[in-house]
Scaffold this active site. Structure first.
Site, PDB file in Angstrom:
ATOM      1  N   LYS A  49      -3.893  -3.573   7.785  1.00 36.96           N
ATOM      2  CA  LYS A  49      -4.970  -4.359   8.395  1.00 36.96           C
ATOM      3  C   LYS A  49      -4.370  -5.320   9.418  1.00 36.96           C
ATOM      4  CE  LYS A  49      -7.871  -3.986   4.282  1.00 36.96           C
ATOM      5  NZ  LYS A  49      -8.324  -4.535   2.996  1.00 36.96           N
ATOM      6  N   GLN A  93      -8.302  -9.567  -0.854  1.00 38.28           N
ATOM      7  CA  GLN A  93      -8.031  -8.173  -1.221  1.00 38.28           C
ATOM      8  C   GLN A  93      -8.301  -7.964  -2.710  1.00 38.28           C
ATOM      9  OE1 GLN A  93      -7.291  -5.743   0.949  1.00 38.28           O
ATOM     10  NE2 GLN A  93      -7.045  -4.167  -0.601  1.00 38.28           N
ATOM     11  N   ASP A 116     -16.117  -8.654   4.512  1.00 36.85           N
ATOM     12  CA  ASP A 116     -16.366  -7.494   3.646  1.00 36.85           C
ATOM     13  C   ASP A 116     -17.853  -7.286   3.365  1.00 36.85           C
ATOM     14  OD1 ASP A 116     -14.015  -6.103   2.739  1.00 36.85           O
ATOM     15  OD2 ASP A 116     -13.428  -7.883   1.615  1.00 36.85           O
TER      16      ASP A 116
HETATM   17  N1  GUN Z   1      -9.706  -3.127  -2.001  1.00 35.77           N
HETATM   18  C1  GUN Z   1      -9.961  -1.821  -1.699  1.00 35.77           C
HETATM   19  N2  GUN Z   1     -10.860  -1.729  -0.691  1.00 35.77           N
HETATM   20  C2  GUN Z   1     -11.185  -3.011  -0.349  1.00 35.77           C
HETATM   21  C3  GUN Z   1     -12.076  -3.562   0.626  1.00 35.77           C
HETATM   22  O1  GUN Z   1     -12.757  -2.867   1.390  1.00 35.77           O
HETATM   23  N3  GUN Z   1     -12.119  -4.927   0.668  1.00 35.77           N
HETATM   24  C4  GUN Z   1     -11.393  -5.715  -0.176  1.00 35.77           C
HETATM   25  N4  GUN Z   1     -11.528  -7.027  -0.062  1.00 35.77           N
HETATM   26  N5  GUN Z   1     -10.570  -5.228  -1.089  1.00 35.77           N
HETATM   27  C5  GUN Z   1     -10.460  -3.882  -1.175  1.00 35.77           C
END
Ligand code: GUN
Length: 278
Positions: A49, A93, A116
């Site tokens: 990311k 995360q 998110d």
């Molecule tokens: N863990 C796996 N996919 C995601 C996501 O899309 N957002 C977040 N915050 N954690 C994740």
């Protein structure tokens, strides 16, 4: 033989356009990712990311905490980021260690910085049929991918396998908004194979290789969200690609399908939050 739903190609196209837009901003969006603990998969995702954000000119910071960080410390950091005018977007995360309440964390992130779309405010909007600040990244990426290949969902029977808050649940609402008939299956579903046989579109997000070609209806569309390493260390999805591809009309590969689209959506969401904040 199925057409491949190429997530890498679409990612490259969308991000090239997004970079041109970001180049024109006089100040830049800032994405802050909070990572707790040592989950190896989470570390890879978070670094990907950051790398992608930086290539686009998005300021990107990772704040790392040890596994034993207290919930209080984490919530205080989120409050600080909520109040920091330079911060556009906050992503915590998942998964979090068990001693930290995910609910309390999501309750603390300001909905206007919730990249998110996971806060109760944004989830509530989505589940009320209203428009959230942004849509959750993986479901949004899946819809962008289907749209790119002109796959219409209206009136179709879409079977989602998996009911997680990250994929299955929000996706079910977004697909309802497309006027599809949606069935959500999960670990307690009886006769999964019979239900999948009736699906025009199968979207699987389980993390286990559970779907074989013989379970599918001819010419169905398959979106494979699962990603894991098999016993030989090979990266696999939920769907057995070799037996499914000859039966389906479209199929997303693993890797190279949904994964790149999730990161693409995160970048789009960061810029959307930035534009809303101006
Ligand atoms: N863990 C796996 N996919 C995601 C996501 O899309 N957002 C977040 N915050 N954690 C994740």
């Amino acid at each position: 033989m199925a057409t491949i739903l190429d997530g890498k190609k679409l990612r490259d196209k969308i991000l090239a356009e997004l970079k041109l837009k970001i180049d024109k901003f006089s100040t830049k969006p800032e994405l802050v990712v909070i990572l707790v603990g040592e989950n190896p998969a989470s570390k890879i995702y978070v670094n990907n990311k950051k790398k992608t954000a930086e290539k686009l000119g998005i300021i990107s910071k990772i704040i790392e905490y040890p596994e034993n960080v207290t919930e209080k410390e984490l919530l205080e950091k989120i409050e600080e980021l909520n109040n920091d005018k330079n911060v556009t977007a906050i992503l915590v995360q998942l998964p979090l260690p068990e001693h930290i309440s995910k609910e309390n964390v999501m309750n603390t992130i300001a909905p206007s910085k919730d990249v998110d779309g996971f806060t109760p405010y944004n989830f509530g909007k989505l589940f009320s049929g209203e428009i959230p600040t942004v849509y959750p990244c993986t479901p949004k990426g899946i819809l962008l991918l289907l749209n790119e290949y002109n796959i219409q969902l209206e009136g179709k029977h879409v079977v989602i396998v998996g009911r997680s808050n990250i994929v299955g649940r929000p996706l079910s609402q977004m697909i309802l908004n497309e006027n599809a008939t949606v069935t959500v299956c999960h670990s307690h579903t009886k006769n999964l194979a019979d239900i999948i046989k009736t699906a025009d579109v199968v979207i699987s997000a389980v993390g286990k290789n559970i779907i074989k070609g013989e379970m599918l209806k001819n010419d169905c569309v398959i979106v494979d969200v699962g990603i894991f390493k098999d016993e030989n260390g090979k990266t696999r999805g939920d769907v057995d690609f070799e037996s499914a591809a000859p039966i389906a009309s479209y199929i997303s590969p693993v890797p190279g399908g949904v994964g790149p689209m999730t990161i693409t959506s995160l970048m789009l969401n960061t810029v959307e939050l930035f534009e809303k904040s101006l």
